[in-house]
Design an enzyme around this catalytic site. Structure first.
Site, PDB file in Angstrom:
ATOM      1  N   LYS A   1      -6.546  -6.892  11.112  1.00  0.00           N
ATOM      2  CA  LYS A   1      -7.705  -7.787  10.987  1.00  0.00           C
ATOM      3  C   LYS A   1      -7.676  -8.889  12.023  1.00  0.00           C
ATOM      4  O   LYS A   1      -6.601  -9.409  12.373  1.00  0.00           O
ATOM      5  CB  LYS A   1      -7.749  -8.415   9.586  1.00  0.00           C
ATOM      6  CG  LYS A   1      -7.582  -7.400   8.459  1.00  0.00           C
ATOM      7  CD  LYS A   1      -7.743  -8.001   7.085  1.00  0.00           C
ATOM      8  CE  LYS A   1      -7.307  -7.003   6.016  1.00  0.00           C
ATOM      9  NZ  LYS A   1      -5.859  -7.010   5.757  1.00  0.00           N
TER      10      LYS A   1
ATOM     11  N   TYR B   1      -1.045 -12.041   8.877  1.00  0.00           N
ATOM     12  CA  TYR B   1       0.106 -11.806   7.998  1.00  0.00           C
ATOM     13  C   TYR B   1       1.437 -11.958   8.757  1.00  0.00           C
ATOM     14  O   TYR B   1       2.492 -12.010   8.131  1.00  0.00           O
ATOM     15  CB  TYR B   1       0.075 -10.406   7.362  1.00  0.00           C
ATOM     16  CG  TYR B   1      -1.135 -10.094   6.505  1.00  0.00           C
ATOM     17  CD1 TYR B   1      -2.041 -11.083   6.142  1.00  0.00           C
ATOM     18  CD2 TYR B   1      -1.383  -8.799   6.065  1.00  0.00           C
ATOM     19  CE1 TYR B   1      -3.154 -10.786   5.368  1.00  0.00           C
ATOM     20  CE2 TYR B   1      -2.487  -8.496   5.290  1.00  0.00           C
ATOM     21  CZ  TYR B   1      -3.371  -9.499   4.949  1.00  0.00           C
ATOM     22  OH  TYR B   1      -4.477  -9.187   4.182  1.00  0.00           O
TER      23      TYR B   1
ATOM     24  N   ASP C   1      -2.413  -1.393   5.526  1.00  0.00           N
ATOM     25  CA  ASP C   1      -3.338  -2.509   5.726  1.00  0.00           C
ATOM     26  C   ASP C   1      -2.556  -3.778   6.045  1.00  0.00           C
ATOM     27  O   ASP C   1      -1.838  -4.309   5.200  1.00  0.00           O
ATOM     28  CB  ASP C   1      -4.154  -2.740   4.441  1.00  0.00           C
ATOM     29  CG  ASP C   1      -5.193  -3.849   4.623  1.00  0.00           C
ATOM     30  OD1 ASP C   1      -6.333  -3.521   5.000  1.00  0.00           O
ATOM     31  OD2 ASP C   1      -4.860  -5.029   4.409  1.00  0.00           O
TER      32      ASP C   1
ATOM     33  N   HIS D   1     -11.584 -10.747   9.510  1.00  0.00           N
ATOM     34  CA  HIS D   1     -10.869 -11.178   8.296  1.00  0.00           C
ATOM     35  C   HIS D   1     -11.664 -12.187   7.472  1.00  0.00           C
ATOM     36  O   HIS D   1     -11.581 -12.188   6.250  1.00  0.00           O
ATOM     37  CB  HIS D   1      -9.528 -11.794   8.722  1.00  0.00           C
ATOM     38  CG  HIS D   1      -8.472 -11.771   7.673  1.00  0.00           C
ATOM     39  ND1 HIS D   1      -7.139 -11.679   7.974  1.00  0.00           N
ATOM     40  CD2 HIS D   1      -8.528 -11.844   6.327  1.00  0.00           C
ATOM     41  CE1 HIS D   1      -6.432 -11.681   6.844  1.00  0.00           C
ATOM     42  NE2 HIS D   1      -7.257 -11.792   5.835  1.00  0.00           N
TER      43      HIS D   1
HETATM   44  P1  NAP Z   1      -2.010  -7.053  -5.457  1.00  0.00           P
HETATM   45  O1  NAP Z   1      -1.861  -5.709  -4.834  1.00  0.00           O
HETATM   46  O2  NAP Z   1      -3.139  -7.326  -6.381  1.00  0.00           O
HETATM   47  O3  NAP Z   1      -0.696  -7.413  -6.261  1.00  0.00           O
HETATM   48  C1  NAP Z   1       0.573  -7.391  -5.694  1.00  0.00           C
HETATM   49  C2  NAP Z   1       1.572  -7.853  -6.761  1.00  0.00           C
HETATM   50  O4  NAP Z   1       1.681  -6.865  -7.804  1.00  0.00           O
HETATM   51  C3  NAP Z   1       2.958  -8.048  -6.222  1.00  0.00           C
HETATM   52  O5  NAP Z   1       3.474  -9.216  -6.812  1.00  0.00           O
HETATM   53  C4  NAP Z   1       3.734  -6.816  -6.710  1.00  0.00           C
HETATM   54  O6  NAP Z   1       5.090  -7.171  -6.919  1.00  0.00           O
HETATM   55  C5  NAP Z   1       3.047  -6.496  -7.998  1.00  0.00           C
HETATM   56  N1  NAP Z   1       3.027  -5.054  -8.339  1.00  0.00           N
HETATM   57  C6  NAP Z   1       2.652  -4.038  -7.521  1.00  0.00           C
HETATM   58  N2  NAP Z   1       2.671  -2.863  -8.187  1.00  0.00           N
HETATM   59  C7  NAP Z   1       3.065  -3.132  -9.451  1.00  0.00           C
HETATM   60  C8  NAP Z   1       3.259  -2.326 -10.595  1.00  0.00           C
HETATM   61  N3  NAP Z   1       3.038  -1.000 -10.568  1.00  0.00           N
HETATM   62  N4  NAP Z   1       3.695  -2.933 -11.741  1.00  0.00           N
HETATM   63  C9  NAP Z   1       3.908  -4.266 -11.792  1.00  0.00           C
HETATM   64  N5  NAP Z   1       3.739  -5.087 -10.716  1.00  0.00           N
HETATM   65  C10 NAP Z   1       3.308  -4.519  -9.558  1.00  0.00           C
HETATM   66  O7  NAP Z   1      -2.030  -8.208  -4.347  1.00  0.00           O
HETATM   67  P2  NAP Z   1      -2.334  -8.394  -2.808  1.00  0.00           P
HETATM   68  O8  NAP Z   1      -1.110  -8.025  -2.037  1.00  0.00           O
HETATM   69  O9  NAP Z   1      -2.859  -9.754  -2.642  1.00  0.00           O
HETATM   70  O10 NAP Z   1      -3.503  -7.372  -2.458  1.00  0.00           O
HETATM   71  C11 NAP Z   1      -3.296  -6.078  -1.944  1.00  0.00           C
HETATM   72  C12 NAP Z   1      -3.551  -6.023  -0.450  1.00  0.00           C
HETATM   73  O11 NAP Z   1      -4.891  -6.431  -0.145  1.00  0.00           O
HETATM   74  C13 NAP Z   1      -2.700  -6.982   0.396  1.00  0.00           C
HETATM   75  O12 NAP Z   1      -1.366  -6.579   0.540  1.00  0.00           O
HETATM   76  C14 NAP Z   1      -3.490  -7.021   1.681  1.00  0.00           C
HETATM   77  O13 NAP Z   1      -3.216  -5.879   2.466  1.00  0.00           O
HETATM   78  C15 NAP Z   1      -4.922  -7.027   1.160  1.00  0.00           C
HETATM   79  N6  NAP Z   1      -5.488  -8.400   1.042  1.00  0.00           N
HETATM   80  C16 NAP Z   1      -6.544  -8.728   1.843  1.00  0.00           C
HETATM   81  C17 NAP Z   1      -7.123  -9.985   1.775  1.00  0.00           C
HETATM   82  C18 NAP Z   1      -8.280 -10.316   2.663  1.00  0.00           C
HETATM   83  O14 NAP Z   1      -8.662 -11.498   2.759  1.00  0.00           O
HETATM   84  N7  NAP Z   1      -8.881  -9.346   3.319  1.00  0.00           N
HETATM   85  C19 NAP Z   1      -6.638 -10.943   0.873  1.00  0.00           C
HETATM   86  C20 NAP Z   1      -5.552 -10.585   0.048  1.00  0.00           C
HETATM   87  C21 NAP Z   1      -4.995  -9.315   0.144  1.00  0.00           C
HETATM   88  P3  NAP Z   1       6.310  -6.415  -6.129  1.00  0.00           P
HETATM   89  O15 NAP Z   1       5.982  -6.436  -4.658  1.00  0.00           O
HETATM   90  O16 NAP Z   1       7.504  -7.238  -6.499  1.00  0.00           O
HETATM   91  O17 NAP Z   1       6.350  -5.020  -6.707  1.00  0.00           O
END
Ligand code: NAP
Length: 283
Positions: A73, A48, A43, A107
């Protein structure tokens, strides 16, 4: 990997890899490691800035295209939206080095949403995007889009985690055949999610981490999730959620953590509309 079936019959993995906030220079390695760990859903987004790096990792992986499910997106477009959306789509496809996408999402629910959606319907009809959907649509906007257009979005990707569970949104999406996808499934670690006592205690009962409990809870709610990590051990841990099941009581305990509000931003907040609408990308 378990799949969900989208409203047009397309199969989508229920768990994938998100690349938001991975700097472009780190993205190729992260995606290479994620693919090696077994992720098949990727994704990304034009916004990004790392589509090219995702594309390089895909190409160098040697994994057959049909094994992968790639989402990107569309960012908010200036008028004429239909023309600009087509150009933005082609730019993303070129950056990714692909001849089609599995899923193309709008998006943000801003700008000429209808013009953008009609252009997305066209790329869907032409088979250039197997499925099209939206992100960050609240139920009112989603229903309006569904009722006044030809193609119902296959997916709505919205902030969803234990502190903002979106159960009413999910119910409406279910009624209209829109697949719920979570972004920020870990709330990016806010509220000490990774050491939260309730999540940790439930995890201990299964020999799993709080992070794994959250992903399992999303999967058991039939919500597609896309955790982000740049660390191979966490990538592997986050995939390893298909060998245990949360009990009814454990699901009910997690339900009590819902605050019913965002931990990031409300897409209905006028300041947020203004802030996001200021941004434009080069197509
Ligand atoms: P998330 O997945 O909620 O959290 C990511 C964070 O968690 C990072 O700091 C990562 O650190 C840490 N982490 C991951 N696995 C872990 C584990 N097993 N134990 C401890 N820490 C862990 O955040 P997100 O990246 O915002 O959301 C996920 C995806 O959703 C994004 O990458 C993106 O593709 C999508 N997204 C979409 C939108 C939208 O508007 N459509 C907005 C935000 C995000 P490390 O990398 O250091 O491991």
């Amino acid at each position: 990997m378990h799949n969900v079936t989208l409203n047009n019959g397309v199969q989508m993995p229920i768990l994938g890899f998100g690349v938001y906030q991975i700097p472009p220079e780190q993205t190729e390695q992260a995606v290479t490691e994620a693919l090696a760990a077994g992720y098949r859903l990727l994704d990304t987004a034009a916004a990004y800035g790392n589509e090219e790096a995702v594309g390089r990792a895909i190409k160098n992986s040697g994994i057959a295209r049909k094994e992968l499910f790639v989402t990107t997106k569309l960012w908010i477009q200036d008028a004429p939206a239909q023309e600009n959306t087509r150009r933005a789509f082609e730019t993303s496809l070129n950056k990714l080095g692909l001849d089609h996408l599995d899923l193309y999402l709008m998006h943000q629910p801003y700008g000429d949403v209808y013009g953008q959606w009609r252009a997305m319907e066209a790329v869907n009809r032409e088979g250039l995007a197997q499925a099209i959907g939206v992100a960050n649509f609240h139920p009112d906007r989603l229903l309006d889009l569904i009722l006044n257009n030809e193609v119902t979005p296959a997916v709505n990707q919205i902030e969803t985690h234990p502190f903002f569970q979106r159960t009413a949104d999910q119910q409406l999406m279910r009624e209209h055949g829109v697949q719920h996808q979570s972004w920020g499934g870990f709330a990016e670690g806010k509220n000490n999610l990774f050491t939260h006592p309730v999540l940790s205690e439930i995890g201990a009962a299964h020999g799993k981490s709080a992070a794994q409990v959250v992903l399992r809870w999303l999967v058991q709610r039939d919500i597609v999730t896309i955790p982000k990590s740049v660390r191979p051990e966490r990538m592997a841990q986050n995939l390893d959620v298909f060998d245990f099941e949360l009990t009814h009581d454990q699901m009910a305990r997690i339900a009590t953590l819902d605050t019913g509000t965002t931990l990031f931003f409300d897409h209905r907040d006028p300041e947020m509309v203004a802030w996001l609408s200021k941004r434009r990308l080069d197509n």
